[in-house]
Scaffold this active site. Structure first.
Site, short mmCIF file in Angstrom:
data_model
loop_
_atom_site.label_atom_id
_atom_site.label_comp_id
_atom_site.label_asym_id
_atom_site.label_seq_id
_atom_site.Cartn_x
_atom_site.Cartn_y
_atom_site.Cartn_z
N ASN A 8 18.49 -29.15 -5.80
CA ASN A 8 19.43 -28.61 -6.18
C ASN A 8 20.44 -28.14 -4.85
O ASN A 8 20.29 -27.13 -4.13
CB ASN A 8 19.38 -27.17 -6.72
CG ASN A 8 20.75 -26.56 -7.43
OD1 ASN A 8 21.84 -27.01 -7.26
ND2 ASN A 8 20.61 -25.28 -7.82
N TRP A 9 21.57 -29.16 -4.57
CA TRP A 9 22.37 -28.84 -3.38
C TRP A 9 23.45 -27.75 -3.28
O TRP A 9 23.90 -27.44 -2.62
CB TRP A 9 23.04 -29.96 -2.97
CG TRP A 9 22.27 -31.41 -2.86
CD1 TRP A 9 20.64 -31.44 -2.69
CD2 TRP A 9 22.36 -32.65 -2.37
NE1 TRP A 9 20.17 -32.67 -2.40
CE2 TRP A 9 21.39 -33.40 -2.29
CE3 TRP A 9 23.95 -33.60 -2.13
CZ2 TRP A 9 21.54 -34.90 -2.01
CZ3 TRP A 9 23.81 -34.64 -1.91
CH2 TRP A 9 22.76 -35.42 -1.58
N HIS A 93 21.32 -22.39 -14.99
CA HIS A 93 20.83 -21.83 -13.56
C HIS A 93 21.28 -20.20 -13.55
O HIS A 93 22.29 -19.99 -13.79
CB HIS A 93 21.62 -22.52 -12.41
CG HIS A 93 20.77 -22.36 -11.05
ND1 HIS A 93 21.20 -21.21 -10.36
CD2 HIS A 93 19.88 -22.67 -10.40
CE1 HIS A 93 20.47 -21.13 -9.35
NE2 HIS A 93 19.38 -21.85 -9.38
N GLU A 165 12.25 -20.04 -13.06
CA GLU A 165 12.77 -19.60 -11.82
C GLU A 165 13.15 -18.11 -11.80
O GLU A 165 14.16 -17.56 -12.39
CB GLU A 165 14.07 -20.19 -11.26
CG GLU A 165 14.28 -21.73 -11.24
CD GLU A 165 15.39 -22.14 -10.19
OE1 GLU A 165 14.96 -22.72 -9.29
OE2 GLU A 165 16.51 -22.12 -10.67
N SER A 214 12.46 -20.33 -3.63
CA SER A 214 12.17 -20.59 -2.31
C SER A 214 10.99 -21.42 -2.22
O SER A 214 9.99 -21.28 -1.28
CB SER A 214 11.69 -19.20 -1.91
OG SER A 214 12.82 -18.18 -2.05
N GLY A 235 15.86 -25.65 -3.79
CA GLY A 235 17.26 -25.34 -3.28
C GLY A 235 17.42 -25.37 -1.76
O GLY A 235 17.53 -26.65 -1.34
N GLY A 236 17.22 -24.27 -1.08
CA GLY A 236 17.51 -24.43 0.37
C GLY A 236 16.74 -25.54 0.97
O GLY A 236 17.49 -26.66 1.73
P1 PGA Z 1 15.93 -21.90 -3.61
O1 PGA Z 1 16.75 -22.28 -4.60
O2 PGA Z 1 15.04 -22.86 -3.32
O3 PGA Z 1 16.68 -21.87 -2.20
O4 PGA Z 1 15.09 -20.64 -3.57
C1 PGA Z 1 15.94 -22.33 -5.98
C2 PGA Z 1 17.51 -22.50 -6.87
O5 PGA Z 1 18.12 -21.66 -6.82
O6 PGA Z 1 17.02 -23.60 -7.77
#
Ligand code: PGA
Length: 256
Positions: A8-9, A93, A165, A214, A235-236
């Protein structure tokens, strides 16, 4: 079942940067039958990237869309308009729920609209830190899960993907708030039981349940081996090619 790795960018990269980054990913990612790799760039980059992408290696997802097909909805883009451009869409989300007030109705209509337009919904569910602390996780997860799926027909139900999540575990850099594999296994089991009670064992078995919060190359292996987890929403770490590719490679190893 296949493993799903979704990047997820969020609101990162210009259109040009997205294209360069996709090119890099396509060079580094190998084609695996057992791992479906999906990236969710900004809305504005989806159309050009759909012409560039090698669908044997990677698939595109939108990060949100409007459940109406067409009409007077200034600033919005519908699933109908995204049809043929993306194969997946992230729906519900926590950032959409919290920052943009996506309602339960928006989310269930979006899941139905995605399916109507041959787009696979990735329905995100998860509790806040306060709900977690007060022991409300099961109630929240059940409500978001069954609420999000309530407009889906019996024959479409096996076409959805669920992403658990926990909001308190998203984008943590300190590690203090990482969800443990045991906690995730418990909730993944609860999600599967809830699906089985509502739609039957056979259907519940076919629905992929992903974990997100994360995820990075150091913890991905542990999360990918959690019983009942079929992939990751990243995400990150999905913004750094080497990290994302490492996570994909780990998914492949776990599948073997
Ligand atoms: P993250 O984001 O891996 O940066 O915690 C995950 C997400 O929000 O889908």
């Amino acid at each position: 079942m296949k493993s799903y790795i979704v990047g997820n960018w969020k609101m990162n990269f210009s259109v040009g940067e997205s294209s360069v980054y996709l090119h890099k990913l396509m060079q580094k990612i190998r084609q695996y039958r057992s791992v479906e790799v999906i990236v969710a760039p900004s809305l504005i980059a989806l159309q050009p990237l759909s012409l560039q992408i090698d669908r044997k290696k990677l698939r595109l997802a939108a990060q949100t869309a409007n459940p109406h097909d067409f009409g007077a909805y200034t600033g919005e883009v519908s699933f109908t308009q995204l049809r043929g451009i993306v194969d997946y869409c992230i729906i519900g989300h926590s950032e959409r729920r919290q920052l943009f007030h996506a309602s339960d109705k928006d989310i269930r209509s979006s899941v139905a609209a995605a399916l109507r337009n041959q787009i696979t919904p990735i329905l995100c569910i998860g509790e806040t830190e306060t709900e977690h602390t007060f022991g409300e996780t099961h109630d929240v997860v059940r409500d978001q899960l069954l609420g999000g799926l309530s407009e889906v027909s019996a024959e479409d139900i096996s076409k959805v993907i669920i992403a658990y999540e926990p909001i308190w575990a998203i984008s943590t850099t300190t590690g203090a708030h990482l969800a443990s594999p045991e906690e995730i296994a418990e909730i993944a089991g609860f999600i599967r039981r809830t699906l089985a009670d509502t739609y039957g064992e056979d259907v519940a078995k076919e629905i992929p349940v992903l974990y997100g919060g994360s995820v990075n190359p150091s913890n991905a292996g542990a999360y990918l081996t959690v019983p009942g987890i079929n992939g990751l929403l990243v995400g990150g770490a999905s913004l750094i090619a080497d990290q994302f590719v490492d996570i994909v490679e780990m998914a492949k190893k776990v599948q073997d």
